[in-house]
Scaffold this motif. Structure first.
Motif, PDB file in Angstrom:
ATOM      1  N   GLU A  17     -24.133  12.784  39.735  1.00  0.00           N
ATOM      2  CA  GLU A  17     -24.503  14.127  39.299  1.00  0.00           C
ATOM      3  C   GLU A  17     -24.750  15.037  40.500  1.00  0.00           C
ATOM      4  O   GLU A  17     -24.294  16.184  40.534  1.00  0.00           O
ATOM      5  CB  GLU A  17     -25.756  14.064  38.423  1.00  0.00           C
ATOM      6  N   THR A  71     -40.519  12.619  41.638  1.00  0.00           N
ATOM      7  CA  THR A  71     -41.067  12.385  40.310  1.00  0.00           C
ATOM      8  C   THR A  71     -41.964  11.161  40.341  1.00  0.00           C
ATOM      9  O   THR A  71     -41.710  10.224  41.108  1.00  0.00           O
ATOM     10  CB  THR A  71     -39.948  12.185  39.271  1.00  0.00           C
ATOM     11  N   GLU A  77     -33.978   9.844  32.939  1.00  0.00           N
ATOM     12  CA  GLU A  77     -34.124  11.266  32.625  1.00  0.00           C
ATOM     13  C   GLU A  77     -34.861  12.021  33.743  1.00  0.00           C
ATOM     14  O   GLU A  77     -34.431  13.104  34.158  1.00  0.00           O
ATOM     15  CB  GLU A  77     -34.886  11.429  31.300  1.00  0.00           C
ATOM     16  N   SER A  78     -35.955  11.443  34.236  1.00  0.00           N
ATOM     17  CA  SER A  78     -36.720  12.141  35.270  1.00  0.00           C
ATOM     18  C   SER A  78     -35.937  12.217  36.578  1.00  0.00           C
ATOM     19  O   SER A  78     -36.002  13.218  37.295  1.00  0.00           O
ATOM     20  CB  SER A  78     -38.063  11.447  35.493  1.00  0.00           C
ATOM     21  N   GLN A  81     -33.331  14.940  36.238  1.00  0.00           N
ATOM     22  CA  GLN A  81     -33.957  16.250  36.398  1.00  0.00           C
ATOM     23  C   GLN A  81     -34.246  16.535  37.871  1.00  0.00           C
ATOM     24  O   GLN A  81     -34.055  17.659  38.353  1.00  0.00           O
ATOM     25  CB  GLN A  81     -35.249  16.295  35.588  1.00  0.00           C
ATOM     26  N   ARG A  84     -31.033  17.459  39.879  1.00  0.00           N
ATOM     27  CA  ARG A  84     -30.569  18.816  39.572  1.00  0.00           C
ATOM     28  C   ARG A  84     -31.457  19.857  40.244  1.00  0.00           C
ATOM     29  O   ARG A  84     -30.967  20.871  40.750  1.00  0.00           O
ATOM     30  CB  ARG A  84     -30.542  19.016  38.057  1.00  0.00           C
ATOM     31  N   GLN A  85     -32.753  19.604  40.258  1.00  0.00           N
ATOM     32  CA  GLN A  85     -33.659  20.529  40.942  1.00  0.00           C
ATOM     33  C   GLN A  85     -33.399  20.536  42.449  1.00  0.00           C
ATOM     34  O   GLN A  85     -33.383  21.594  43.088  1.00  0.00           O
ATOM     35  CB  GLN A  85     -35.109  20.142  40.664  1.00  0.00           C
TER      36      GLN A  85
END
Length: 470
Positions: A17, A71, A77-78, A81, A84-85
């Motif tokens: 990703e 995180t 999922e975390s 995220q 992407r951040q």
């Protein structure tokens, strides 16, 4: 990855990703750390604490820009995220393309430098009881050794950090990093004079290092320092030759010189050594290394925090500057392989070029030969606080213990003085290197850009032609 309860396939999706969002490089750093500390204060009371920390950091590099997010939940999922951040942060400013590519370390993979000593005692009630008993015994032995000792404090810490690193180059590595340190401090009063002194030891081992041999070593060292402090005086100041004793003098090598070899300062042109690669910077008797492979050493790491294998890097070879200390970013900038010096405090922090175990190799003469060369000077053995200007290398260090040198002999014990100088100039002014190299197993902590990392340092005895003693 079973320890972190996440599949490598899910981590690969996170890496993919990040790359699909325009990254040149992506890495994920997973960390679980447990820490136990017991403190014995002079009144004989105990204080105990335990801490667990757990999380992951995701880094995305786009051109010259770096985005970082972390995180405290390690789930697909975390992490998705977070990547992407981090990609948003990396793309948030105008970017500059970089010609060099990230390179994987191509040398042989090192063998394990230590075993899972950190699991000898789990961080639970039994380990706390073991530490309390050990510290109480050390306190009682010190008090009974000299009736003039009025109080004793002690602290022991045990940490076990487990890390895993995966990146877009295909690296997958895991490591367990134990660490135990113990410190004792005592106060002595004699004929109206009050002095304090202490000793500490730290190794990348578990609580099994708290044995009778170490206890005796700490007690003997503390008693020697206390008795020394009662006899020592302050010398007159001025510019003079200084013999730096083996072991603890390595703190000056680390602070006043070592930081100037870290490649982020070189890349930004902030180090005095920026244009010195391949040039002679000191006497040919001097070789300085930064080593990640020393057994039990506080600064040793099987892999750095970017997944680059630990190795021994010669910074100065026979007086010639031969290498800087690189993380992946600086290595890409200079189009070379990383040296395994990418380190971070924890998963909340980005890696930076940092030292590991930094020391000077031994020379040909003896310490006695060096002292005999000095007509009037000072021999320093024990350092405490200091200040350093990293770019220029100017420093001042507080000397807790040493001796006057008069006509080639150690005479009056001295204490509580400063030595003031410039790191690169001090290196250039070393005129003799003894054959007694020693790495001091103290609880050294290196701070940089708000992050702290465990390190080791040491050196043989050396003669510096002149330093300011104040």
């Amino acid at each position: 990855m079973q320890y972190f309860q996440i599949a490598e396939a899910d981590l690969q999706k996170v890496l993919n990703e990040g790359m699909s969002l325009g990254a040149d490089y992506v890495d994920i750093y997973l960390e679980h750390s447990s820490a136990t500390q017991v403190t014995l204060i002079p009144t004989g009371e105990n204080r105990a604490s335990q801490n667990i920390d757990f999380g992951a950091g995701v880094r995305v590099i786009v051109g010259e820009k770096t985005g970082y997010a972390y995180t405290e939940q390690i789930t697909p999922e975390s992490l998705m995220q977070a990547v992407r951040q981090a990609a948003k942060i990396g793309q948030s400013a105008q970017n500059v393309s970089v010609a060099g590519a990230f390179r994987q370390f191509s040398g042989p993979m090192p063998s394990a430098i230590y075993t899972n000593h950190g699991l000898a005692f789990q961080p639970d009630g039994s380990s706390i009881a073991h530490i309390v008993q050990y510290l109480h015994g050390m306190r009682e032995m010190l008090l009974s050794a000299d009736a003039r000792i009025v109080n004793v404090s002690a602290v022991a810490r045990n940490r076990v950090k487990r890390v895993a690193i995966v990146n877009s180059l295909g690296t997958v590595c895991e490591e367990e990093r134990p660490m135990t340190d113990v410190t004792v401090n005592a106060v002595i009063r004699h004929e109206g004079q009050t002095e304090s002194a202490g000793s500490s030891r730290c190794y990348r081992r578990g609580l099994e290092m708290l044995d009778e041999k170490l206890c005796k070593e700490l007690i003997d060292s503390t008693l020697q320092k206390l008795h020394f402090a009662l006899e020592a005086t302050q010398p007159k100041g001025g510019e003079m030759p200084v013999v730096m004793g083996a072991g603890a003098s390595g703190i000056l090598l680390h602070e006043a010189i070592g930081h100037a070899f870290e490649a982020d300062f070189i890349r930004r042109g902030e180090s005095i050594f920026t244009d010195s690669l391949g040039k002679r910077i000191c006497d040919s008797a001097i070789t300085v290394v930064d080593d990640g492979l020393l057994p039990d050493s506080r600064g040793s790491i099987h892999f750095d925090d970017e997944g680059v294998p630990g190795q021994c890097t010669e910074i100065v070879t026979d007086g010639v500057l031969t290498s800087f200390l690189h993380d992946r970013i600086s290595a890409r900038h200079f189009n070379i392989e990383p040296t395994g010096n990418g380190r971070r405090e924890n998963f909340r922090s980005m890696p930076l070029p940092r030292m590991r175990s930094t020391y000077m190799r031994g020379g040909q003469c003896t310490e006695a030969d060096i002292i005999a060369e000095v007509k009037s000077g000072i021999f320093v053995t024990d350092f405490t606080n200091g200040q350093v200007q990293i770019g220029a290398g100017d420093y001042s260090f507080f000397v807790k213990a040493g001796y006057l040198i008069e006509n080639g002999r150690l005479t009056q014990p001295v204490k509580d003085v400063n030595i003031i100088g410039n790191g690169p100039q001090t290196l250039a002014d070393i005129r003799a290197v003894a054959n007694n190299p020693r790495l001091e197993p103290l609880s050294w902590v290196c701070g940089k850009e708000g992050q702290s990392c465990p390190v080791s340092c040491g050196m043989p005895s050396v003669l510096v032609e002149k330093l300011t003693v104040g």
